[in-house]
Design an enzyme around this catalytic site. Structure first.
Site, PDB file in Angstrom:
ATOM      1  N   ASP A   2       8.836  -6.476  -4.332  1.00  0.00           N
ATOM      2  CA  ASP A   2       9.502  -5.430  -5.110  1.00  0.00           C
ATOM      3  C   ASP A   2       8.508  -4.336  -5.515  1.00  0.00           C
ATOM      4  OD1 ASP A   2      11.642  -4.210  -6.277  1.00  0.00           O
ATOM      5  OD2 ASP A   2      11.720  -5.513  -8.040  1.00  0.00           O
ATOM      6  N   GLU A  49      22.534  -8.140  -1.636  1.00  0.00           N
ATOM      7  CA  GLU A  49      22.916  -7.063  -2.557  1.00  0.00           C
ATOM      8  C   GLU A  49      22.342  -5.700  -2.122  1.00  0.00           C
ATOM      9  OE1 GLU A  49      21.556 -10.066  -3.606  1.00  0.00           O
ATOM     10  OE2 GLU A  49      23.525 -10.856  -4.143  1.00  0.00           O
ATOM     11  N   ASN A  50      21.301  -5.723  -1.298  1.00  0.00           N
ATOM     12  CA  ASN A  50      20.648  -4.467  -0.900  1.00  0.00           C
ATOM     13  C   ASN A  50      21.517  -3.564  -0.021  1.00  0.00           C
ATOM     14  OD1 ASN A  50      17.283  -5.883  -0.713  1.00  0.00           O
ATOM     15  ND2 ASN A  50      18.244  -4.743  -2.380  1.00  0.00           N
ATOM     16  N   ARG A 166       6.616 -12.702  -8.030  1.00  0.00           N
ATOM     17  CA  ARG A 166       7.451 -11.513  -8.062  1.00  0.00           C
ATOM     18  C   ARG A 166       6.577 -10.327  -8.428  1.00  0.00           C
ATOM     19  NH1 ARG A 166      13.569 -10.119  -9.064  1.00  0.00           N
ATOM     20  NH2 ARG A 166      13.279  -7.890  -8.830  1.00  0.00           N
TER      21      ARG A 166
HETATM   22  C1  IPE Z   1      11.579  -3.608  -2.557  1.00  0.00           C
HETATM   23  O1  IPE Z   1      11.247  -2.387  -3.124  1.00  0.00           O
HETATM   24  C2  IPE Z   1      11.977  -3.470  -1.110  1.00  0.00           C
HETATM   25  C3  IPE Z   1      13.359  -3.862  -0.783  1.00  0.00           C
HETATM   26  C4  IPE Z   1      14.256  -4.349  -1.594  1.00  0.00           C
HETATM   27  C5  IPE Z   1      13.758  -3.671   0.595  1.00  0.00           C
HETATM   28  P1  IPE Z   1      12.322  -1.555  -3.943  1.00  0.00           P
HETATM   29  O2  IPE Z   1      12.939  -0.579  -3.001  1.00  0.00           O
HETATM   30  O3  IPE Z   1      13.268  -2.458  -4.642  1.00  0.00           O
HETATM   31  O4  IPE Z   1      11.395  -0.793  -4.977  1.00  0.00           O
HETATM   32  P2  IPE Z   1      11.766  -0.313  -6.439  1.00  0.00           P
HETATM   33  O5  IPE Z   1      12.365  -1.480  -7.194  1.00  0.00           O
HETATM   34  O6  IPE Z   1      12.733   0.822  -6.298  1.00  0.00           O
HETATM   35  O7  IPE Z   1      10.454   0.127  -7.014  1.00  0.00           O
HETATM   36 MG    MG Z   2      13.457  -3.120  -6.604  1.00  0.00          MG
END
Ligand code: IPE
Ligand code: MG
Length: 236
Positions: A2, A49-50, A166
């Site tokens: 993350d 969820e992404n 994490r």
């Molecule tokens: C994690 O980085 C990468 C993925 C979930 C693919 P984020 O994109 O969640 O980064 P932040 O949380 O916006 O900083």
């Molecule tokens: Mg994130």
């Protein structure tokens, strides 16, 4: 993994540049794991969820997964790394699914290390998929036990994780390895994933090695008579 977005924002770069930096962070971490004797590493790359992120970001991530498999699989195979992708594959494009399947097949006999990459992964979904799989094989679910379920998960045959790290400071599990994490030690660092490297890993491992792992039992330091008394009182 993350914090890619925050890493990019701090540099006034698009989020996708953060994801690219996130991919570049992987190899040094794998090498540091190898030196530290950690031979199974699971990277949470994309959650179920992404998909709700902006369409162009999802597309860029999917593109990046394919490119990264293409560019890394030879070297990982040479190094003896077994690649496994954890997650529900139906929603991936045919192209990506084929790349995943061929990377897995090619590296399936490697034994030096295991690299799990969780793509379209969710812990709840994994458990539901496992139960459905067992039902579809005609198993009597009234006889279901923990080891049967473990063997139907994406991580079948692998031990549970000892440590979950994490990055980027969030104090949540976010649907990651829900079943497998039952007794995992947790380590949360403010370090953003693109900046996570050997130094941060060493800090996490040092913290891990100072923990007393009890797996729900009483600590070994407790005098045996006390342990016996405790067991007796529980049994009663
Ligand atoms: C994690 O980085 C990468 C993925 C979930 C693919 P984020 O994109 O969640 O980064 P932040 O949380 O916006 O900083
Ligand atoms: Mg994130």
């Amino acid at each position: 993994m993350d914090g890619n977005g925050r890493w990019a924002r701090r540099r006034h770069l698009p989020r996708v540049a953060g994801h690219r930096a996130g991919v570049r962070a992987i190899r040094p971490v794998m090498e540091a794991c190898d030196r530290a004797g950690v031979h199974i590493l699971t990277l949470y790359a994309f959650s179920t969820e992404n998909w709700s992120r902006p369409r162009h970001e999802v597309a860029a991530l999917m593109q990046l997964f394919g490119e990264t498999i293409d560019s890394e699989v030879d070297e990982l195979d040479r190094e003896g790394v077994q690649i496994r992708v954890l997650g529900e594959r139906e929603r991936l494009s045919d192209r990506l699914r084929d790349k995943v399947a061929s990377a897995e097949e090619r590296t399936s006999r490697n034994t030096r290390a295991v690299l799990n990459v969780a793509i379209n992964y969710g812990g709840r979904g994994e458990i539901v998929a496992a139960v459905r799989e067992l039902a579809s094989r005609g198993m009597d679910l009234t006889q279901l036990d923990e080891s049967m379920l473990s063997r139907a998960l994406y991580t079948a045959g692998l031990p549970d994780p000892d440590l979950i790290i994490r990055t980027a400071g969030e104090m949540r599990i976010s649907n990651f390895l829900l079943w497998q994490a039952a007794y995992a030690e947790l380590f949360v660092t403010e370090t953003l994933w693109p900046e996570f490297g050997e130094t941060a890993l060493t800090e996490a491992l040092r913290s891990f090695s100072s923990r007393e792992r009890k797996f729900g039992t009483v600590p070994e330091a407790v005098p045996q008579p006390l342990v016996d008394a405790l067991h007796a009182s529980r049994a009663g």
